[in-house]
Design a protein around this motif. Structure first.
Motif, mmCIF file in Angstrom:
data_model
loop_
_atom_site.group_PDB
_atom_site.id
_atom_site.type_symbol
_atom_site.label_atom_id
_atom_site.label_comp_id
_atom_site.label_asym_id
_atom_site.label_seq_id
_atom_site.Cartn_x
_atom_site.Cartn_y
_atom_site.Cartn_z
ATOM 1 N N PRO A 77 65.327 70.980 -23.169
ATOM 2 C CA PRO A 77 65.768 69.853 -23.970
ATOM 3 C C PRO A 77 67.090 69.268 -23.521
ATOM 4 O O PRO A 77 67.412 68.146 -23.871
ATOM 5 N N ALA A 78 67.924 70.017 -22.803
ATOM 6 C CA ALA A 78 69.223 69.523 -22.377
ATOM 7 C C ALA A 78 69.353 69.682 -20.872
ATOM 8 O O ALA A 78 69.141 70.772 -20.341
ATOM 9 N N PRO A 79 69.717 68.610 -20.122
ATOM 10 C CA PRO A 79 69.848 68.715 -18.660
ATOM 11 C C PRO A 79 71.134 69.435 -18.279
ATOM 12 O O PRO A 79 72.224 69.045 -18.707
ATOM 13 N N ILE A 83 74.974 68.184 -17.929
ATOM 14 C CA ILE A 83 75.940 69.113 -18.513
ATOM 15 C C ILE A 83 76.460 70.038 -17.421
ATOM 16 O O ILE A 83 75.699 70.750 -16.769
ATOM 17 N N MET A 84 77.778 70.030 -17.225
ATOM 18 C CA MET A 84 78.425 70.820 -16.201
ATOM 19 C C MET A 84 78.965 72.110 -16.805
ATOM 20 O O MET A 84 79.060 72.276 -18.029
ATOM 21 N N ARG A 85 79.352 73.032 -15.940
ATOM 22 C CA ARG A 85 79.934 74.286 -16.401
ATOM 23 C C ARG A 85 81.209 74.035 -17.213
ATOM 24 O O ARG A 85 81.463 74.693 -18.230
ATOM 25 N N ALA A 86 82.011 73.065 -16.757
ATOM 26 C CA ALA A 86 83.253 72.765 -17.464
ATOM 27 C C ALA A 86 82.966 72.298 -18.883
ATOM 28 O O ALA A 86 83.753 72.583 -19.809
ATOM 29 N N ASP A 87 81.867 71.562 -19.095
ATOM 30 C CA ASP A 87 81.517 71.105 -20.437
ATOM 31 C C ASP A 87 81.265 72.288 -21.366
ATOM 32 O O ASP A 87 81.700 72.306 -22.523
ATOM 33 N N VAL A 88 80.527 73.274 -20.851
ATOM 34 C CA VAL A 88 80.232 74.462 -21.659
ATOM 35 C C VAL A 88 81.504 75.262 -21.930
ATOM 36 O O VAL A 88 81.749 75.714 -23.053
ATOM 37 N N GLU A 89 82.336 75.431 -20.894
ATOM 38 C CA GLU A 89 83.566 76.201 -21.077
ATOM 39 C C GLU A 89 84.502 75.529 -22.066
ATOM 40 O O GLU A 89 85.148 76.198 -22.882
ATOM 41 N N ASP A 90 84.577 74.187 -22.040
ATOM 42 C CA ASP A 90 85.414 73.472 -23.007
ATOM 43 C C ASP A 90 84.905 73.693 -24.430
ATOM 44 O O ASP A 90 85.688 73.917 -25.362
#
Length: 448
Positions: free
Chosen positions: A159-161, A190-197
């Motif tokens: 559901p999420a790229p 969605i990048m790794r930085a997005d998840v970490e933030d």
């Protein structure tokens, strides 16, 4: 210049949509041949070795061991030799453990990326900061000091790229819903930085003082994902409880004569006979007398489908959970053949080598829970079957034998059945015949 081809997790059949990486069989930089197994995965049905349809040098692996990937997600990339034509090389098209490796990937227009590629470590994306948005192409390292263009980086299924399976796993391990994030990458990727933030914000909120008016309702504990074989079992048992109106009847039986008969058989020349094989032979004889229990309910057609063959399932406990291998055409096998097949399937179950075909298609199940040291149980029917015979432990107990009290080998037998396919009279008749055969094995001679 070498071409870099991407190999995705193929469709494994049986309606399976995902698989868990168990063991990588190749390393980055290793040369692989066409159809060489490159990874071992666990599906909801079995363990499967996945062969790669390309030959060349492995340049990247996607996903660590333990990662769950959807069908169609990238598994690895392979740098193949010097191309002689513009079209990309085709895969082998050979069979993957009973499934096709799929058709060759469609030709894609490759874009050369002039920016440096993110470094790959141990076959997975670098764990540092995420790369800046760039054209969707990366350079993959195939040999020291050699960079080659790769196909556009694919978006993961779901559901999420996300940019890689590692990002999805990072979110899953931290209970973060990716659908709530806005990706900073191209097209909302969605990048790794997005998840970490997002995790940093969540951690800051968790560290803030809590007021008595807003207590946490999430108890602490260990979470174990219901996936793979254990998840498939959970789904099937839940469905059985929802759809099948089951009932259970049971009876105690004197198994002394059956145990003596087995001892006599094994004292003679020839292969040893297992107790499970004798119980299976009794089951098939009982089903011949009461075929209503060898059936299933077609809910949509509102029909009971009675089957003319017995594919006998038996419960086997393994390190990966409960599985039910199936003995095909059990009604045509004698005790020796049943013993050999039970041994083969049990060994395959313990080593994780059962195929999907060996785990599906059962029509009746034999559950020997006595091996766990218990006397009785009310098991859940193996959907969509109509019944299951349970056998408890065989233990010495006081028993009235030929009018006198004696110590005999006693076993409790239970039958859990779908009340839609028969009533208590049929179920009781089946169970009573099984008990009679256990107490007097010579009764079987009538049907041999």
């Amino acid at each position: 210049m070498a071409q870099v081809l991407e190999f995705k997790l193929p469709d494994l059949g049986e309606g399976l949509t995902e698989a868990v990486i168990v063991t990588w069989l190749v390393q980055v930089g290793e040369v692989v041949a066409i159809d060489q197994p490159v990874v071992e995965v666990e599906t909801a049905k079995a363990m499967v070795e996945v062969p790669c349809p390309y030959g060349g040098v492995v340049t990247a692996r996607f996903g660590e061991e333990g990662t769950e990937l959807p069908v169609g997600a990238p598994l690895l990339t392979v740098a193949v030799g010097e191309p002689t034509t513009v079209p990309e090389p085709e895969g082998s098209g050979n069979v993957l453990v009973g499934y096709g490796t799929g058709t060759p990937p469609a030709r894609r227009r490759r874009i050369r990326n002039t920016a440096p590629a993110p470094e790959r470590t141990n076959g997975t994306a670098e764990r540092g900061s995420s790369p800046e948005p760039a054209p969707r192409a990366t350079a993959v390292e195939t040999a020291p000091h050699t960079q080659v263009p790769a196909p556009p980086f694919p978006l993961a299924e779901g559901p999420a790229p996300v940019i890689s399976p590692l990002v999805r796993r990072l979110a899953r391990d931290n209970d973060l819903d990716l659908r709530r994030l806005s990706g900073s990458g191209p097209d909302g990727l969605i990048m790794r930085a997005d998840v970490e933030d997002a995790l940093r914000v969540s951690a800051a909120r968790a560290a803030a003082p809590r007021t008595p008016a807003a207590p946490s309702n999430a108890p602490a504990g260990t979470r174990t994902p219901l996936k793979g074989i254990r998840g498939a079992v959970a789904d099937k048992l839940s469905r059985s409880r929802r759809e099948i109106p089951d009932a259970t009847c049971w009876v105690d039986a004197d198994a002394t004569e059956l145990m003596r008969a087995r001892t006599a058989m094994n004292a003679a020349a020839g292969p040893r006979i297992s107790l499970l094989a004798l119980l299976a032979r009794i089951c098939t004889a009982a089903l011949a007398r009461h075929p209503e229990l060898n059936s299933y309910v077609d809910v949509e057609a509102r029909e009971i489908v009675q089957l003319d063959h017995v594919h006998l399932g038996f419960a086997a406990q393994t390190d990966r959970g409960l599985v039910v291998p199936v003995v095909r055409e059990a009604h045509t096998r004698d005790a020796e053949a049943l013993t050999a097949e039970f041994a083969r399937l049990t060994e395959a179950a313990h080593t994780g080598r059962l195929t999907p075909a060996e785990l599906t298609g059962g029509t009746f199940t034999l559950n020997n829970y006595g091996v766990f040291g218990v006397d009785g149980s009310t098991p859940i029917i193996n959907h969509p079957e109509a019944a299951m015979l349970g056998v408890g432990r065989i233990v010495p107990k006081p028993w009235v034998h030929e009018g006198e009290l004696a110590v005999r080998q006693v076993v409790q037998l239970s039958l859990t059945f779908d009340h839609r396919v028969c009533d208590g009279g049929t179920a009781g008749g089946f169970l009573r015949y099984v008990a009679d055969c256990v107490e007097q094995p010579t009764v079987l001679l009538r049907t041999l």
